[in-house]
Design a protein around this motif. Structure first.
Motif, PDB file in Angstrom:
ATOM      1  N   ASN A   1      -3.425  13.274  -6.314  1.00 18.42           N
ATOM      2  CA  ASN A   1      -4.729  14.129  -6.191  1.00 18.42           C
ATOM      3  C   ASN A   1      -5.862  13.414  -6.808  1.00 18.42           C
ATOM      4  O   ASN A   1      -7.077  13.599  -6.794  1.00 18.42           O
ATOM      5  N   ILE A   2      -5.842  12.867  -7.964  1.00 18.41           N
ATOM      6  CA  ILE A   2      -6.635  11.955  -8.679  1.00 18.41           C
ATOM      7  C   ILE A   2      -6.931  10.489  -8.459  1.00 18.41           C
ATOM      8  O   ILE A   2      -7.774   9.771  -8.914  1.00 18.41           O
ATOM      9  N   VAL A   3      -5.857   9.828  -7.829  1.00 21.60           N
ATOM     10  CA  VAL A   3      -6.016   8.588  -7.389  1.00 21.60           C
ATOM     11  C   VAL A   3      -6.413   8.335  -6.044  1.00 21.60           C
ATOM     12  O   VAL A   3      -5.961   8.856  -4.948  1.00 21.60           O
ATOM     13  N   LYS A   4      -7.351   7.464  -5.752  1.00 19.33           N
ATOM     14  CA  LYS A   4      -7.920   7.245  -4.335  1.00 19.33           C
ATOM     15  C   LYS A   4      -7.865   5.847  -4.150  1.00 19.33           C
ATOM     16  O   LYS A   4      -8.159   4.994  -4.640  1.00 19.33           O
ATOM     17  N   PHE A   5      -7.173   5.300  -2.893  1.00 19.97           N
ATOM     18  CA  PHE A   5      -7.274   4.176  -2.416  1.00 19.97           C
ATOM     19  C   PHE A   5      -8.205   3.902  -1.244  1.00 19.97           C
ATOM     20  O   PHE A   5      -8.124   4.591  -0.042  1.00 19.97           O
ATOM     21  N   HIS A   6      -9.191   3.056  -1.358  1.00 19.43           N
ATOM     22  CA  HIS A   6     -10.439   3.243  -0.602  1.00 19.43           C
ATOM     23  C   HIS A   6     -10.267   1.852   0.427  1.00 19.43           C
ATOM     24  O   HIS A   6     -10.894   1.816   1.404  1.00 19.43           O
TER      25      HIS A   6
ATOM     26  N   PHE B   1       0.707  -1.048   0.007  1.00 19.63           N
ATOM     27  CA  PHE B   1       0.158  -0.126   0.061  1.00 19.63           C
ATOM     28  C   PHE B   1       0.860   1.368  -0.197  1.00 19.63           C
ATOM     29  O   PHE B   1       0.697   2.230  -0.801  1.00 19.63           O
ATOM     30  N   LYS B   2       1.853   1.180   0.958  1.00 20.97           N
ATOM     31  CA  LYS B   2       2.781   2.466   1.054  1.00 20.97           C
ATOM     32  C   LYS B   2       3.422   2.686  -0.373  1.00 20.97           C
ATOM     33  O   LYS B   2       3.617   3.945  -0.718  1.00 20.97           O
ATOM     34  N   ASN B   3       3.869   1.373  -1.148  1.00 21.63           N
ATOM     35  CA  ASN B   3       4.757   1.574  -2.332  1.00 21.63           C
ATOM     36  C   ASN B   3       3.557   2.407  -3.355  1.00 21.63           C
ATOM     37  O   ASN B   3       4.129   3.030  -4.012  1.00 21.63           O
ATOM     38  N   LEU B   4       2.473   2.082  -3.490  1.00 23.56           N
ATOM     39  CA  LEU B   4       1.499   2.695  -4.267  1.00 23.56           C
ATOM     40  C   LEU B   4       1.232   3.905  -4.199  1.00 23.56           C
ATOM     41  O   LEU B   4       1.263   4.788  -4.853  1.00 23.56           O
ATOM     42  N   LYS B   5       1.046   4.400  -2.808  1.00 19.13           N
ATOM     43  CA  LYS B   5       0.952   5.685  -2.592  1.00 19.13           C
ATOM     44  C   LYS B   5       2.035   6.286  -2.847  1.00 19.13           C
ATOM     45  O   LYS B   5       2.005   7.511  -3.505  1.00 19.13           O
ATOM     46  N   ASP B   6       3.080   5.914  -2.537  1.00 17.54           N
ATOM     47  CA  ASP B   6       4.572   6.599  -2.884  1.00 17.54           C
ATOM     48  C   ASP B   6       4.454   6.786  -4.501  1.00 17.54           C
ATOM     49  O   ASP B   6       4.957   8.063  -4.857  1.00 17.54           O
ATOM     50  N   LYS B   7       4.232   5.649  -5.194  1.00 21.79           N
ATOM     51  CA  LYS B   7       4.290   5.884  -6.591  1.00 21.79           C
ATOM     52  C   LYS B   7       3.381   6.956  -7.214  1.00 21.79           C
ATOM     53  O   LYS B   7       3.668   7.724  -8.321  1.00 21.79           O
ATOM     54  N   THR B   8       2.114   7.023  -6.636  1.00 18.99           N
ATOM     55  CA  THR B   8       1.215   8.023  -6.984  1.00 18.99           C
ATOM     56  C   THR B   8       1.841   9.480  -6.990  1.00 18.99           C
ATOM     57  O   THR B   8       1.586  10.516  -7.564  1.00 18.99           O
ATOM     58  N   GLU B   9       2.573   9.636  -5.628  1.00 20.32           N
ATOM     59  CA  GLU B   9       3.032  10.840  -5.476  1.00 20.32           C
ATOM     60  C   GLU B   9       4.069  11.200  -6.508  1.00 20.32           C
ATOM     61  O   GLU B   9       4.148  12.284  -7.049  1.00 20.32           O
TER      62      GLU B   9
END
Length: 128
Positions: free
Chosen positions: A15-20, A1-9
């Motif tokens: 600002n357009i990708v949301k992880f629910h 999860f952290k890797n994906l969030k870091d990748k979006t940053e």
């Protein structure tokens, strides 16, 4: 999860990708979506794709197992083999979704409840 969030940053798309995460009632997310993307390596016939197609959401599925039975290329979604093809196919599917004049079921007729029930009854009668 952290890797994906870091990748979006890193890609400047946070600002357009949301992880629910886990959602008890995913219908509200699905009904407001352009496309369902399911890149699983093995699925059989995915229930999530059946549900999405039923409510009129095109699907992008990996060309594995029974997915080819659900997708009529360019009509109700797209299949892909190579993960590198996924971004372009997702864009094509979003355009397909947004260019439709009305939203109606995209589920192939052979997967409708009526047809499935008829086939099931025939199967039961054949095995008496």
């Amino acid at each position: 999860f952290k890797n994906l969030k870091d990748k979006t940053e890193k890609l400047n798309i946070a600002n357009i990708v949301k992880f629910h995460g886990f959602v008890n009632e995913p219908f509200n997310f699905l009904k407001n979506s352009d496309v369902l993307v399911l890149p699983s390596m093995s699925e059989g016939i995915p229930r999530s794709a059946l549900e999405a197609l039923y409510i009129g959401i095109p699907c992008v599925l990996r060309n594995v197992d029974g997915n080819y039975e659900l997708i009529n290329e360019g009509k109700n979604g797209f299949l892909f083999q190579d993960i590198s093809d996924l971004p372009n196919i997702m864009i094509k599917a979003a355009k397909l979704s947004r260019n439709r004049s009305k939203v109606s079921s995209l589920l192939p007729k052979e997967f409708s409840q009526k047809i499935a029930t008829i086939k099931f009854i025939k199967l039961l009668k054949a095995n008496k």
